[in-house]
Design a protein around this motif. Structure first.
Motif, PDB file in Angstrom:
ATOM      1  N   GLU A 143     -19.175  23.162 -12.903  1.00 21.06           N
ATOM      2  CA  GLU A 143     -20.472  22.821 -12.329  1.00 21.06           C
ATOM      3  C   GLU A 143     -21.402  22.120 -13.325  1.00 21.06           C
ATOM      4  O   GLU A 143     -22.379  21.496 -12.910  1.00 21.06           O
ATOM      5  N   GLY A 144     -21.111  22.235 -14.621  1.00 23.39           N
ATOM      6  CA  GLY A 144     -21.996  21.620 -15.605  1.00 23.39           C
ATOM      7  C   GLY A 144     -21.640  22.064 -17.009  1.00 23.39           C
ATOM      8  O   GLY A 144     -20.642  22.755 -17.241  1.00 23.39           O
ATOM      9  N   GLY A 145     -22.474  21.672 -17.960  1.00 22.44           N
ATOM     10  CA  GLY A 145     -22.238  21.991 -19.360  1.00 22.44           C
ATOM     11  C   GLY A 145     -21.935  20.734 -20.159  1.00 22.44           C
ATOM     12  O   GLY A 145     -21.596  19.685 -19.603  1.00 22.44           O
ATOM     13  N   ASP A 146     -22.028  20.840 -21.485  1.00 17.74           N
ATOM     14  CA  ASP A 146     -21.795  19.655 -22.316  1.00 17.74           C
ATOM     15  C   ASP A 146     -20.331  19.452 -22.668  1.00 17.74           C
ATOM     16  O   ASP A 146     -19.982  18.510 -23.389  1.00 17.74           O
ATOM     17  N   GLY A 147     -19.455  20.328 -22.150  1.00 17.23           N
ATOM     18  CA  GLY A 147     -18.028  20.177 -22.424  1.00 17.23           C
ATOM     19  C   GLY A 147     -17.238  19.606 -21.272  1.00 17.23           C
ATOM     20  O   GLY A 147     -16.001  19.634 -21.284  1.00 17.23           O
ATOM     21  N   VAL A 148     -17.928  19.068 -20.257  1.00 17.62           N
ATOM     22  CA  VAL A 148     -17.230  18.643 -19.041  1.00 17.62           C
ATOM     23  C   VAL A 148     -16.282  17.479 -19.270  1.00 17.62           C
ATOM     24  O   VAL A 148     -15.300  17.306 -18.540  1.00 17.62           O
ATOM     25  N   SER A 149     -16.548  16.662 -20.285  1.00 18.31           N
ATOM     26  CA  SER A 149     -15.663  15.524 -20.548  1.00 18.31           C
ATOM     27  C   SER A 149     -14.476  15.910 -21.419  1.00 18.31           C
ATOM     28  O   SER A 149     -13.537  15.124 -21.568  1.00 18.31           O
ATOM     29  N   VAL A 150     -14.513  17.112 -21.973  1.00 18.46           N
ATOM     30  CA  VAL A 150     -13.473  17.550 -22.908  1.00 18.46           C
ATOM     31  C   VAL A 150     -12.531  18.558 -22.266  1.00 18.46           C
ATOM     32  O   VAL A 150     -11.315  18.523 -22.493  1.00 18.46           O
ATOM     33  N   ILE A 151     -13.093  19.451 -21.444  1.00 14.99           N
ATOM     34  CA  ILE A 151     -12.327  20.564 -20.871  1.00 14.99           C
ATOM     35  C   ILE A 151     -12.272  20.425 -19.357  1.00 14.99           C
ATOM     36  O   ILE A 151     -13.278  20.132 -18.708  1.00 14.99           O
ATOM     37  N   GLY A 152     -11.099  20.631 -18.802  1.00 12.82           N
ATOM     38  CA  GLY A 152     -10.936  20.666 -17.360  1.00 12.82           C
ATOM     39  C   GLY A 152     -10.487  22.039 -16.906  1.00 12.82           C
ATOM     40  O   GLY A 152     -10.117  22.890 -17.727  1.00 12.82           O
ATOM     41  N   ILE A 153     -10.523  22.282 -15.612  1.00 13.68           N
ATOM     42  CA  ILE A 153     -10.131  23.583 -15.076  1.00 13.68           C
ATOM     43  C   ILE A 153      -9.139  23.391 -13.943  1.00 13.68           C
ATOM     44  O   ILE A 153      -9.283  22.484 -13.112  1.00 13.68           O
ATOM     45  N   ASP A 154      -8.124  24.233 -13.908  1.00 19.11           N
ATOM     46  CA  ASP A 154      -7.146  24.217 -12.824  1.00 19.11           C
ATOM     47  C   ASP A 154      -7.798  24.824 -11.588  1.00 19.11           C
ATOM     48  O   ASP A 154      -8.240  25.979 -11.620  1.00 19.11           O
ATOM     49  N   SER A 155      -7.865  24.070 -10.516  1.00 17.12           N
ATOM     50  CA  SER A 155      -8.594  24.536  -9.340  1.00 17.12           C
ATOM     51  C   SER A 155      -7.938  25.745  -8.687  1.00 17.12           C
ATOM     52  O   SER A 155      -8.603  26.485  -7.948  1.00 17.12           O
ATOM     53  N   ASP A 156      -6.663  25.968  -8.934  1.00 20.18           N
ATOM     54  CA  ASP A 156      -5.960  27.100  -8.317  1.00 20.18           C
ATOM     55  C   ASP A 156      -5.980  28.357  -9.171  1.00 20.18           C
ATOM     56  O   ASP A 156      -5.965  29.475  -8.639  1.00 20.18           O
ATOM     57  N   THR A 157      -6.008  28.202 -10.502  1.00 24.80           N
ATOM     58  CA  THR A 157      -5.824  29.362 -11.383  1.00 24.80           C
ATOM     59  C   THR A 157      -7.028  29.699 -12.257  1.00 24.80           C
ATOM     60  O   THR A 157      -7.109  30.805 -12.789  1.00 24.80           O
ATOM     61  N   PHE A 161     -15.011  19.648 -35.257  1.00 28.07           N
ATOM     62  CA  PHE A 161     -15.696  20.890 -35.614  1.00 28.07           C
ATOM     63  C   PHE A 161     -16.946  20.621 -36.441  1.00 28.07           C
ATOM     64  O   PHE A 161     -17.957  21.312 -36.298  1.00 28.07           O
ATOM     65  N   GLU A 162     -16.888  19.616 -37.319  1.00 30.45           N
ATOM     66  CA  GLU A 162     -18.035  19.322 -38.172  1.00 30.45           C
ATOM     67  C   GLU A 162     -19.215  18.790 -37.368  1.00 30.45           C
ATOM     68  O   GLU A 162     -20.371  18.976 -37.732  1.00 30.45           O
ATOM     69  N   ARG A 163     -18.924  18.144 -36.239  1.00 29.17           N
ATOM     70  CA  ARG A 163     -19.996  17.561 -35.426  1.00 29.17           C
ATOM     71  C   ARG A 163     -20.481  18.523 -34.342  1.00 29.17           C
ATOM     72  O   ARG A 163     -21.684  18.717 -34.140  1.00 29.17           O
ATOM     73  N   ASP A 164     -19.542  19.115 -33.625  1.00 25.20           N
ATOM     74  CA  ASP A 164     -19.882  20.038 -32.532  1.00 25.20           C
ATOM     75  C   ASP A 164     -19.081  21.313 -32.693  1.00 25.20           C
ATOM     76  O   ASP A 164     -17.857  21.324 -32.510  1.00 25.20           O
ATOM     77  N   GLN A 165     -19.782  22.394 -33.012  1.00 27.96           N
ATOM     78  CA  GLN A 165     -19.099  23.672 -33.196  1.00 27.96           C
ATOM     79  C   GLN A 165     -19.017  24.481 -31.909  1.00 27.96           C
ATOM     80  O   GLN A 165     -18.266  25.443 -31.830  1.00 27.96           O
ATOM     81  N   THR A 166     -19.776  24.084 -30.922  1.00 29.00           N
ATOM     82  CA  THR A 166     -19.719  24.769 -29.625  1.00 29.00           C
ATOM     83  C   THR A 166     -19.774  23.756 -28.493  1.00 29.00           C
ATOM     84  O   THR A 166     -20.397  22.697 -28.607  1.00 29.00           O
ATOM     85  N   LEU A 167     -19.097  24.089 -27.432  1.00 28.24           N
ATOM     86  CA  LEU A 167     -19.168  23.356 -26.183  1.00 28.24           C
ATOM     87  C   LEU A 167     -19.442  24.361 -25.070  1.00 28.24           C
ATOM     88  O   LEU A 167     -18.971  25.508 -25.141  1.00 28.24           O
ATOM     89  N   THR A 168     -20.183  23.967 -24.054  1.00 27.03           N
ATOM     90  CA  THR A 168     -20.494  24.883 -22.957  1.00 27.03           C
ATOM     91  C   THR A 168     -19.964  24.335 -21.637  1.00 27.03           C
ATOM     92  O   THR A 168     -19.864  23.123 -21.446  1.00 27.03           O
ATOM     93  N   LEU A 169     -19.616  25.268 -20.759  1.00 22.43           N
ATOM     94  CA  LEU A 169     -19.194  24.930 -19.406  1.00 22.43           C
ATOM     95  C   LEU A 169     -19.810  25.926 -18.439  1.00 22.43           C
ATOM     96  O   LEU A 169     -19.974  27.108 -18.769  1.00 22.43           O
ATOM     97  N   GLN A 170     -20.136  25.452 -17.252  1.00 20.14           N
ATOM     98  CA  GLN A 170     -20.499  26.323 -16.144  1.00 20.14           C
ATOM     99  C   GLN A 170     -19.457  26.130 -15.057  1.00 20.14           C
ATOM    100  O   GLN A 170     -19.168  24.999 -14.666  1.00 20.14           O
ATOM    101  N   VAL A 171     -18.875  27.234 -14.597  1.00 22.59           N
ATOM    102  CA  VAL A 171     -17.813  27.138 -13.596  1.00 22.59           C
ATOM    103  C   VAL A 171     -18.116  28.073 -12.434  1.00 22.59           C
ATOM    104  O   VAL A 171     -18.931  29.000 -12.540  1.00 22.59           O
TER     105      VAL A 171
END
Length: 289
Positions: A240-254, A267-277
Motif C-alpha cells: 500500500e505504500g512506503g519508501d521500499g516499494v520499488s525495491v521489495i515486492g510481495i507475493d499476492s498469494d503468500t 547500506f551506506e546510503r539507506d539503512q532502512t526501507l519501509t513498506l505498508q502492506v
C-alpha cells in the motif's frame, strides 16, 4: 417476524424493534421542503416528541441522501436546525436499491457519510434493500454496497428493509434474500458470514534483514498476520505504500517479500526501507501496516 444478526435487522411483517430504543422519525417529503417549512412543521413535531417522550431518542430519517451531495447539504441544514434546539439524537439514512447504483468504491456515498458523521451524531441505516434478480448480480451488489455502510465508524446499525421472497416490497427487482421455502440466496449466506467475520490484523513494526548484495528474487521474509477466522484463506496481499516499494515486492498469494530491484540496495546510503502492506480474508481487508 424479524431475525437479528449482529447489528443487522431483518424487517419482516408489521413493526419492529428499533435498535433497542424508541425511534421517532420524520418521513415523507421532508427532504424537499424548505427550511422555513421544516422549522414550522417537522421541528414542531420534534419539539412535541421531546416534550412528551423525554427519554426517547429522536431521529430524522429520509431516503436518497448519501447518493446526492446536494441532498446531503440540504439534510445537514435541517439537522443543524434540530441540533441547535437539541431535538435530534440520530441521523437516519435510507439507501434503497435505486440510490446505490454508484460503482465501487462508491466515493459519493462515502464522502457524504463522512459529512453526516461530522455532526457528531450516530447514523442508522434504516431501510437498505439491494437488487438482483440473478443471484450472482445480487451477491456482487451486496459485496459492493454493504461494506460501505457497515464499516463506516459512525454507522451504528443497519436495517434490511425486507428479506422474504413473498413479502418484499421490491420483489420485481429481486431485492429479497430468502426463498419462500426458507432457503437462503447466496447474498444472504455471504452477508451472515461477512458480519460475523473478524478483520485480519497485520502486526505493526515487523522487521526483516536484507543483504545489500541480495539478488533479484531473493526472499526477504513472510509478513505475519493475525486472523481468528482461520478457516478463511488469506489472499490478495498487496503493498500500500512506503519508501521500499520499488525495491521489495510481495507475493499476492503468500505474503512472501522478495527483492524486485537490487540496484538501490546500499547500506551506506539507506539503512532502512519501509513498506505498508494489507491482505484480505475474502470478506475484509486488513488496515495497511
Amino acid at each position: 417476524q424479524r431475525k437479528m444478526c449482529g447489528g443487522i435487522r431483518f424487517r419482516g411483517g408489521q413493526g419492529f424493534r428499533r435498535f433497542g430504543r424508541i425511534r421517532l422519525a420524520a418521513h415523507g417529503r421532508t427532504r424537499l421542503a424548505g427550511i422555513d417549512d421544516i422549522h414550522a412543521d417537522a421541528a414542531r413535531a420534534f419539539e412535541l416528541a421531546r416534550q412528551y417522550f423525554p427519554k426517547a431518542q429522536l431521529m430524522l430519517n429520509v431516503f436518497s441522501i448519501t447518493n446526492d451531495s446536494n441532498a446531503t447539504t440540504r439534510y445537514l441544514e435541517i439537522i443543524g436546525l434540530l441540533q441547535e434546539r437539541k431535538l435530534i439524537d440520530i441521523i437516519g439514512d435510507q439507501p434503497h436499491g435505486f440510490s446505490t447504483t454508484e460503482p465501487a468504491p462508491m466515493p459519493t456515498h462515502r464522502a457524504n457519510l463522512d459529512r453526516l458523521a461530522a455532526t457528531g451524531l450516530p447514523i442508522h441505516v434504516t431501510e437498505l434493500d439491494i437488487p438482483g434478480n440473478d443471484d450472482s448480480v445480487q451477491l456482487a451488489n451486496y459485496q459492493r454496497i454493504f461494506p460501505v455502510f457497515w464499516e463506516h465508524p459512525a454507522v451504528e446499525g443497519i436495517t434490511l428493509w425486507g428479506y422474504h421472497q413473498n413479502t418484499h416490497w421490491r420483489r420485481a427487482s429481486g431485492d429479497w434474500l430468502m426463498y419462500a421455502n426458507g432457503a437462503q440466496r447466496p447474498a444472504l449466506t455471504w452477508l451472515v458470514e461477512y458480519v460475523e467475520n473478524t478483520q485480519p490484523v497485520i502486526p505493526n513494526g515487523q522487521k526483516f534483514t536484507i543483504n545489500e548484495h541480495a539478488a533479484v528474487g531473493a526472499v526477504v521474509g513472510r509478513v505475519a498476520v493475525n486472523d481468528p477466522d482461520s478457516e478463511q484463506p488469506l489472499s490478495a496481499w498487496q503493498i500500500e505504500g512506503g519508501d521500499g516499494v520499488s525495491v521489495i515486492g510481495i507475493d499476492s498469494d503468500t505474503g512472501v517479500l522478495r527483492v524486485v530491484d537490487s540496484a538501490p540496495l546500499d547500506f551506506e546510503r539507506d539503512q532502512t526501507l519501509t513498506l505498508q502492506v494489507s491482505v484480505t480474508d475474502g470478506y475484509r481487508r486488513s488496515e495497511p501496516q
